[in-house]
Design an enzyme around this catalytic site. Structure first.
Site, short mmCIF file in Angstrom:
data_model
loop_
_atom_site.label_atom_id
_atom_site.label_comp_id
_atom_site.label_asym_id
_atom_site.label_seq_id
_atom_site.Cartn_x
_atom_site.Cartn_y
_atom_site.Cartn_z
N HIS A 68 0.83 -1.21 0.00
CA HIS A 68 0.00 0.00 0.00
C HIS A 68 0.87 1.26 0.00
O HIS A 68 0.67 2.16 -0.84
CB HIS A 68 -0.92 -0.01 1.22
N GLU A 69 1.80 1.33 0.92
CA GLU A 69 2.63 2.53 1.03
C GLU A 69 3.60 2.66 -0.15
O GLU A 69 3.90 3.78 -0.58
CB GLU A 69 3.40 2.53 2.36
N HIS A 91 1.89 4.52 -2.91
CA HIS A 91 1.96 5.97 -2.73
C HIS A 91 3.34 6.51 -3.13
O HIS A 91 3.45 7.49 -3.87
CB HIS A 91 1.70 6.33 -1.26
#
Length: 428
Positions: free
Chosen positions: A21-22, A25
């Site tokens: 997820h990170e 980003h």
């Protein structure tokens, strides 16, 4: 030993989901030229770290999330302002490479300066009175330069490297990429499982005791070709036909030893739990399908599994949000880290394949939940970007930061309540 296995599995599942997820980003942030000073897995005290290029990668103690710290993503102000006394290190071009804020450093050949004017975003300079000659000097700040405090380096981000000063489209991609990468991870896991296990067919591999298939005399190797008036060519057709036939008596045609035969039976109604407060009604014959391994079918089946899982989770999330307004909301609808640990404990006992499948569904769930329009979540922040795109101006930065802070406090309170609810239900 079982507790140790569960803890290790939980850490791996949590680590994979948050890292993916990170990383989503950070991947799009860096593609947009946004500086990312830190990439963190977990929250709280730092237990491990290393630096690569301009990013510090850290693992933190508490397994309750993670973050990518992006330059210009908040109200943070430079730690240097007029009137302060700092030390500076210069390069061969007489440009500042390090601005040293305390004595916890090992730099040599540095200059002390009383800051009179400074700009760390646009013109990149410090002007002030140096100690060695008590004269006023103007120093340019190098494009790659750092604040130094407590022995740590924090790279200075010019305006064009800051999230807040990017256009709406790269902002949107940066925020949406976290959930997007969770969806991609889930899809890859579903396809991987399909390749490993094979794709189910309409041929019987094994019948379950006391289920309609066994009671009607179906055997291993029988190929189902029709249920009621519905033709069957693959396993998904069986599910679709049974959803229409329901638990009404129907005729099932199948092939055995090259001959077509038929039996009459009544599908069995079952309830499959989706969440703690919702379930799905299914109608089954009670047989395990044989699998086949081909080159392309697992890709199609993986996509179908991903879409089915996403639809079920999206429906459950929408139902949960609706229940807030209809009065049916319960914290039993939510799972915190403790609840996820409990689920991992159950899934691990079923084997690695079940754990991978659960991880895929959890990844979908993480992606969808992060798109809920709550200010502290990706979905809420995307709303600010949409506002900026429509009205051609960003939301007031102070107002945005205040709203996000309120949203973050709200999420922390919810997390505490959910965690306590999970502890009460599973361990007390």
């Amino acid at each position: 030993m079982s507790y140790l296995v569960t803890i290790i599995a939980f850490i791996i599942v949590f680590g994979v989901l948050v890292t993916v997820h990170e990383y989503g980003h950070m991947f799009f942030a860096k593609r947009a030229g946004i500086m990312c000073p830190e990439f963190a897995i977990g929250m709280g005290p730092k237990i491990f770290s290393f630096r690569k290029n301009e990013t510090l990668y850290t693992i933190r103690l508490l397994p309750v999330g993670g973050y990518v710290r992006m330059a210009g993503d908040g109200l943070e102000e430079p730690p240097v302002e007029p009137g302060m006394n700092v030390k500076i290190k210069l390069n061969e071009e007489n440009e500042i490479t390090h601005i040293i804020l305390d004595d916890h450093h090992k730099f040599q050949q540095i200059e002390a300066i009383e800051v009179k004017k400074c700009d760390f975003k646009d013109d990149l300079f410090i002007e002030g009175i140096t100690a060695y000659d008590n004269e006023r000097h103007h120093f340019k700040i190098a494009r790659k330069s750092f604040f130094v405090e407590n022995g740590s380096l924090v790279q200075i981000a010019p305006r064009d490297r800051q999230f807040a000063h990017k256009k709406p489209w790269p902002k949107f991609l940066t925020l949406f990429a976290g959930p997007l990468f969770n969806f991609i991870l889930a899809l890859v896991l579903f396809i991987g499982l399909a390749y490993y296990q094979g794709t189910p067919t309409s041929t019987v591999e094994q019948v379950a005791d006391k289920y309609p298939a066994q009671q009607a005399g179906l055997q291993k190797g029988d190929k189902i070709v029709q249920i009621g008036k519905y033709k069957i060519s693959e396993f998904d057709d069986v599910d679709k036909a049974l959803d229409k036939v329901k638990d009404n008596k129907t005729t099932v045609k199948f092939e055995r030893d090259g001959k077509t035969k038929s039996v009459e039976l009544t599908p069995k109604k079952t309830e499959r739990k989706l969440t703690k407060v919702s379930s799905e009604t299914k109608y089954v014959l009670g047989f395990q399908p044989a699998s086949e391994r081909t080159l392309f079918k697992p890709i199609v089946y993986g996509f179908e599994s991903f879409l089915k899982g996403s639809t079920l989770i999206f429906t459950a999330v929408v139902g949960m949000l609706a229940s807030i307004f209809t009065g049916g909301f319960s914290f039993d609808m939510l799972n915190g880290p403790v609840g996820i640990y409990h689920n991992v404990d159950s899934v691990v006992k079923a084997g690695i394949i079940s754990l991978i499948g659960y991880t895929a569904l959890l990844s979908v769930n993480l992606g969808i939940m992060n798109l809920i329009p709550i200010p502290a979540l990706d979905g809420g922040r995307i709303l600010f970007v949409i506002y900026e795109a429509i009205f051609r101006k960003p939301v007031n930065k102070k107002a945005e930061t205040t709203i996000i802070a309120i949203g973050a406090i709200f999420m922390v309170v919810i997390m505490i309540l959910v965690t306590w609810n999970d502890i009460r239900r599973y361990f007390l």
